[in-house]
Design an enzyme around this catalytic site. Structure first.
Site, PDB file in Angstrom:
ATOM      1  N   VAL A   1       0.838  -1.198   0.000  1.00 20.67           N
ATOM      2  CA  VAL A   1       0.000   0.000   0.000  1.00 20.67           C
ATOM      3  C   VAL A   1       0.875   1.251   0.000  1.00 20.67           C
ATOM      4  O   VAL A   1       0.587   2.220  -0.713  1.00 20.67           O
ATOM      5  CB  VAL A   1      -0.950  -0.005   1.215  1.00 20.67           C
ATOM      6  CG1 VAL A   1      -1.731   1.313   1.298  1.00 20.67           C
ATOM      7  CG2 VAL A   1      -1.931  -1.174   1.115  1.00 20.67           C
TER       8      VAL A   1
ATOM      9  N   ASP B   1      12.247   3.134  11.945  1.00 24.40           N
ATOM     10  CA  ASP B   1      11.483   1.932  12.266  1.00 24.40           C
ATOM     11  C   ASP B   1      10.155   2.378  12.872  1.00 24.40           C
ATOM     12  O   ASP B   1      10.131   3.016  13.930  1.00 24.40           O
ATOM     13  CB  ASP B   1      12.266   1.068  13.253  1.00 24.40           C
ATOM     14  CG  ASP B   1      11.568  -0.244  13.582  1.00 24.40           C
ATOM     15  OD1 ASP B   1      10.384  -0.402  13.227  1.00 24.40           O
ATOM     16  OD2 ASP B   1      12.215  -1.107  14.209  1.00 24.40           O
TER      17      ASP B   1
ATOM     18  N   ALA C   1       2.084  -1.375   9.377  1.00 26.08           N
ATOM     19  CA  ALA C   1       1.241  -2.295  10.151  1.00 26.08           C
ATOM     20  C   ALA C   1       1.978  -3.597  10.408  1.00 26.08           C
ATOM     21  O   ALA C   1       2.877  -3.975   9.662  1.00 26.08           O
ATOM     22  CB  ALA C   1      -0.063  -2.583   9.404  1.00 26.08           C
TER      23      ALA C   1
ATOM     24  N   THR D   1       1.481  -7.184   9.915  1.00 22.47           N
ATOM     25  CA  THR D   1       0.585  -7.954   9.050  1.00 22.47           C
ATOM     26  C   THR D   1       0.765  -9.462   9.178  1.00 22.47           C
ATOM     27  O   THR D   1       0.042 -10.215   8.527  1.00 22.47           O
ATOM     28  CB  THR D   1       0.799  -7.550   7.578  1.00 22.47           C
ATOM     29  OG1 THR D   1       2.178  -7.744   7.229  1.00 22.47           O
ATOM     30  CG2 THR D   1       0.420  -6.086   7.356  1.00 22.47           C
TER      31      THR D   1
ATOM     32  N   TYR E   1      -4.226 -10.275  16.045  1.00 20.29           N
ATOM     33  CA  TYR E   1      -4.101  -9.314  14.954  1.00 20.29           C
ATOM     34  C   TYR E   1      -5.357  -8.448  14.855  1.00 20.29           C
ATOM     35  O   TYR E   1      -5.286  -7.211  14.799  1.00 20.29           O
ATOM     36  CB  TYR E   1      -3.853 -10.041  13.630  1.00 20.29           C
ATOM     37  CG  TYR E   1      -3.992  -9.144  12.422  1.00 20.29           C
ATOM     38  CD1 TYR E   1      -2.984  -8.251  12.078  1.00 20.29           C
ATOM     39  CD2 TYR E   1      -5.136  -9.192  11.623  1.00 20.29           C
ATOM     40  CE1 TYR E   1      -3.119  -7.414  10.974  1.00 20.29           C
ATOM     41  CE2 TYR E   1      -5.273  -8.369  10.523  1.00 20.29           C
ATOM     42  CZ  TYR E   1      -4.268  -7.480  10.209  1.00 20.29           C
ATOM     43  OH  TYR E   1      -4.414  -6.646   9.119  1.00 20.29           O
TER      44      TYR E   1
ATOM     45  N   LYS F   1      -5.719  -4.354  15.468  1.00 21.16           N
ATOM     46  CA  LYS F   1      -6.243  -3.435  14.458  1.00 21.16           C
ATOM     47  C   LYS F   1      -7.430  -2.647  15.010  1.00 21.16           C
ATOM     48  O   LYS F   1      -7.555  -1.436  14.763  1.00 21.16           O
ATOM     49  CB  LYS F   1      -6.650  -4.198  13.202  1.00 21.16           C
ATOM     50  CG  LYS F   1      -5.487  -4.824  12.430  1.00 21.16           C
ATOM     51  CD  LYS F   1      -4.420  -3.820  12.013  1.00 21.16           C
ATOM     52  CE  LYS F   1      -4.907  -2.864  10.943  1.00 21.16           C
ATOM     53  NZ  LYS F   1      -3.801  -1.949  10.498  1.00 21.16           N
TER      54      LYS F   1
ATOM     55  N   TRP G   1      -8.205  -8.524   2.111  1.00 17.48           N
ATOM     56  CA  TRP G   1      -7.491  -9.359   1.145  1.00 17.48           C
ATOM     57  C   TRP G   1      -6.609  -8.532   0.202  1.00 17.48           C
ATOM     58  O   TRP G   1      -6.724  -8.611  -1.022  1.00 17.48           O
ATOM     59  CB  TRP G   1      -8.493 -10.188   0.342  1.00 17.48           C
ATOM     60  CG  TRP G   1      -9.313 -11.149   1.138  1.00 17.48           C
ATOM     61  CD1 TRP G   1      -9.498 -11.178   2.498  1.00 17.48           C
ATOM     62  CD2 TRP G   1     -10.089 -12.241   0.624  1.00 17.48           C
ATOM     63  NE1 TRP G   1     -10.338 -12.203   2.849  1.00 17.48           N
ATOM     64  CE2 TRP G   1     -10.724 -12.877   1.731  1.00 17.48           C
ATOM     65  CE3 TRP G   1     -10.330 -12.735  -0.658  1.00 17.48           C
ATOM     66  CZ2 TRP G   1     -11.555 -13.975   1.590  1.00 17.48           C
ATOM     67  CZ3 TRP G   1     -11.170 -13.833  -0.809  1.00 17.48           C
ATOM     68  CH2 TRP G   1     -11.766 -14.446   0.308  1.00 17.48           C
TER      69      TRP G   1
END
Length: 297
Positions: free
Chosen positions: A19, A42, A66, A68, A131, A135, A156
């Protein structure tokens, strides 16, 4: 390009990712983009991020950083929470102090994943994994802040670059003549390019602060997604060992993972479509564009 469409100094966190790369590509014409590499800053070092923002003084912060690794989060909760919850909270505080706009990206994993109805922005949340919990905590921090903000929940994510399901399937499809893919998880494959383009349009139109679902129209299973990848790749001239027609399907129960996956990742899109005054494209046409870009590289 008019002055009103320029966003000034733009800070992109997570610029190395799928992204983040697409955000750089979409926003480069509209402001002074700074997308530090992980070797420079970082994102899990909150003091370093705070110092960067204090120095750079961005007018727009795009948070594509993020944690992931969904399964790894089950064992490394602290790391997942730092990136997915504490970082967005810090960014919201900094954006508020600067009078900047914050865009944060989230996930369908915040929902309970049951039933067959599309989740709305006001649907109850009940994450199934660490996870998902991390979020959701990040979303709540941003949504509760008084900075101008947009939170986009998507599903996805894949792209022409990076490591993702589309590229993994192409690799396996060239190497193997049989595969079994999960067929009872339902969602919408979302290309990173579409996420970046819609982010840019949302900011250009100055839609109201808040939470929006961002994905293409239509849904499929991972099995259906894989079949479409193979079929479209063949149509675009790729030689594969696998026949899309013989691709095997298996239930989630036969493919156990440390983190529980939602079976229902459908997202209702009416809120974003109404805000932007558009009809979002379907996932199949978006796959064709992303696949073509990857194969042409």
């Amino acid at each position: 390009m008019t002055t009103s469409h320029r966003f000034g100094r733009i800070l992109i966190l997570g610029g190395n990712g799928q992204v983040g790369f697409e955000l750089q590509r979409s926003f480069a014409p509209f402001g002074e983009v700074h997308a530090p590499r992980r070797s420079d800053v970082d994102a899990s070092d909150l003091d370093a991020v705070a110092a960067l923002i204090d120095t750079w003084q961005p007018q727009l912060i795009l948070n594509a950083a993020a944690w992931t690794a969904v399964d790894k989060a089950e064992e490394e909760r602290e790391g997942a929470m730092r990136l997915n919850a504490e970082l967005p909270s810090l960014l919201a505080q900094k954006a508020s102090a600067l009078g900047a706009t914050l865009v944060h990206y989230s996930s369908d994993y915040v929902y309970p994943g049951d039933g067959d109805q599309a989740w709305r922005e006001d649907s109850p949340t009940a994450p199934l994994s660490v996870y998902g919990e991390s979020k959701l905590a990040g979303d709540e921090a941003v949504l509760a802040s008084d900075c101008r903000h947009l939170v986009f929940r998507t599903s996805w994510v894949y792209a022409a670059r990076g490591n993702n399901f589309m590229k993994t399937m192409l690799k396996l499809g060239r190497e193997r003549d049989s595969l079994n893919i999960v067929n009872d998880q339902i969602g919408a494959p979302t290309p990173a390019r579409l996420i970046a383009q819609l982010t840019c349009e949302a900011l250009r139109q100055q839609i109201a602060s808040g939470l929006y679902h961002l994905a293409p129209q239509g849904t499929t299973s991972w099995h259906g997604f894989a079949q479409s990848i193979f079929r479209q790749a063949i149509e675009q001239g790729e030689t594969l060992a696998i026949d899309p027609q013989t691709l095997g399907g298996i239930p989630t129960a036969d493919y156990p993972t440390p983190a529980t996956r939602p079976l229902n990742s459908r997202l209702a899109l009416e809120k974003l479509e109404s805000a932007l005054g558009i009809v979002l494209p379907d996932w199949q046409s978006q796959l064709a564009l992303t696949l073509q870009e990857h194969l042409d590289r």
